[in-house]
Design an enzyme around this catalytic site. Structure first.
Site, PDB file in Angstrom:
ATOM      1  CB  SER A   1     -11.109  -6.218  -1.955  1.00 43.47           C
ATOM      2  OG  SER A   1     -11.563  -5.877  -3.235  1.00 43.47           O
TER       3      SER A   1
ATOM      4  CE1 TYR B   1      -6.023  -5.310  -3.320  1.00 43.53           C
ATOM      5  CE2 TYR B   1      -8.059  -5.739  -4.007  1.00 43.53           C
ATOM      6  CZ  TYR B   1      -7.187  -5.190  -3.406  1.00 43.53           C
ATOM      7  OH  TYR B   1      -7.908  -4.148  -2.519  1.00 43.53           O
TER       8      TYR B   1
ATOM      9  CE  LYS C   1      -6.587  -5.965   0.345  1.00 40.40           C
ATOM     10  NZ  LYS C   1      -6.216  -5.397   1.549  1.00 40.40           N
TER      11      LYS C   1
END
Lengths: 324, 324
Positions: A124, A152, A156
């Site tokens: 992402s 997050y 990732k």
């Protein structure tokens, strides 16, 4: 050929499955196209009924580690499963387990196959963030150092690094792609901080109110569902040589603002549609969204023939067409 | 104050411990200097006898997870434990367990303390590598994107990212420093691919032969043991504000070559000393060493007052002085 999609119950996973089934065959890793014999959809939730109805689809519903233990092998794996940004920020341990440990489980599963599968890992643009000690990033290129400012994004980025090292060791033919925020997503709002970037289009089109929690002129980068799927499939398709560097590849996106998105909505769906958008700022979401850069130069993706949509109007129109 | 050093039985850990004990007090995280009351040396091996003899030192010998379970807390943690590059490349699972999982255990231990300690994590310039699909990196700056080409480098970079995110969440006051190859290390050769960069000085000074496995004009970046300790201590000492970005900081080094190192050896220790160096190339080591960049611009470190040695002659002289 057998294909496994983790997160196959989610929006991107379901849309990818439909596209693969409609094509009927797929070229993987530089090999000639081969018929899709089995498509395994792994997720905590069952796949959509239209997918389950296809004889080539097999649902593998449950915890990812348990599901993988029962799978024999695959020619191609799309690893899309994970918890979204807002959820990983609210529950640190859940994010680590789902975004980091489960990715390791997928990699170990690939490693223990007789023939290493091609693995496409969905990372992402949340790997980028605005480091409070540094100036803002003006433009992200393929060489920009990610300094994630969310759990997050951190998880990732760690996934990308693991995919690259497993690929270097020959354990898997891994390719990491950084997905833009996808807009317009159908369905209900999720826990992603970027969820409103679909909601401010989707909800007014359904005659419902939607909140935009960031200032109208906040720059944001987006990609349509269609371009996102094209990026994932292109990553699966090309040879190792064409793919090139094992470092993650950022997929293309267009730069816009919520104000410009609202104007596009009114142009495509009729004047006044965007009156259903309520502009109410949320400092927590502003902090996350403003940390994500909005301008990208995606040379690697362009060299593979991947380009963003030309305008957000086209994206709104395509969403309306898909609804019908 | 209580200080915990993981890898406290190794060369850098032992040298750091001796320096801290000699100082008697330490300023940590921007606070005024405080007396060192207890120094815990955690490692699989027992600390050196001179360290054990100090009443302030306590040995915590064993597996890191087990050792941490028995520790109450610390004001400052130096996390130096890990397996070196050659070993992590030869045994992938060992590297993942020791360099990644053990770092997570240290971070979780810090997170579960009542007051988050200052944590200095020793990363490495091995996070950088020469991506075979891309041109070589000419010069590394604080903004250079690491593309590790070894499992060791990958695991260290993941450690940096975890330290940064645990720090952002307030679980620890973390600072990651990338250590240069340390030369001249005393003692016996280890499994680090860079070990010869100490061996070609240390062995001839002891009247023994040493192999240089890379071409004489291979550029390499080095730091003396003294400068390396200064970098670790400075990272512990400064306030969060002075430390700034949570992204890892590269410590300064000097750029040289094995040929120039041999010439320095002859100047300092007498003509002909370097005749004991055998120039015998090893493709596996060449591949790893050539992947590491050799020219660095370490602005962040300089802003904290950290500078490299002025010449390799000084490093050889300091090694000889320390031996006496």
């Amino acid at each position: 050929m057998r294909i496994l999609i983790t997160g196959g119950g989610g929006f991107v996973g379901s849309a990818l499955a439909r596209r693969i089934l409609a094509a009927g065959s797929l070229a993987v890793g530089g090999a000639p196209a081969a018929e899709v014999e089995e498509l395994v959809l792994a997720d905590l939730v069952a796949p959509a009924p239209d997918l389950v109805a296809d004889p080539r689809v097999r649902a593998a519903t449950g915890d990812l580690a348990t599901v993988l233990a029962g799978e024999q092998g695959a020619d191609l794996v799309f690893h899309l499963a994970g918890v979204v940004s807002g959820a990983a920020e609210a529950d640190f341990d859940l994010g680590m387990a789902t975004n980091l440990d489960a990715t390791r489980a997928v990699l170990e599963w690939c490693r223990s196959r007789a023939v290493p599968p091609v693995l496409v890992f969905s990372s992402s643009i949340a790997v980028f963030g605005h480091d409070p000690a540094l100036p803002r990033i003006e433009q992200v290129t393929d060489d920009t150092l990610p300094r994630p400012q969310t759990s997050y994004g951190t998880q990732k980025l760690i996934g990308e690094l693991l995919v690259a090292d497993y690929a270097r060791k020959g354990f898997v033919r891994g390719r990491s792609v950084r997905l833009m925020t996808v807009s317009v997503r159908p369905g209900r709002p999720n826990a992603a901080a970027s969820g409103f970037l679909s909601g401010i289009i989707r909800e007014p089109l359904a005659g419902e109110r939607a909140v935009c929690p960031v200032p109208p002129d906040t720059p944001v980068a987006l990609s349509s569902p269609r371009r996102t799927l094209e990026g994932l499939l292109r990553a699966a398709e090309v040879s190792d040589e064409l793919w090139g560097s094992r470092t993650a590849m950022t997929l293309p996106g267009i730069t816009t603002t919520p104000r410009a998105m609202a104007a596009a909505l009114d142009r495509v769906a009729g004047a006044g549609t965007s009156d259903l958008i309520e502009w109410r700022e949320d400092p927590a979401i502003i902090a996350m969204i403003e940390g994500w850069p909005a301008v990208f130069r995606t040379d690697r993706a362009r060299a593979l023939g991947l380009a963003p949509e030309e305008s957000f109007d086209d994206i709104v129109q395509a969403y309306i067409d898909d609804l019908r």
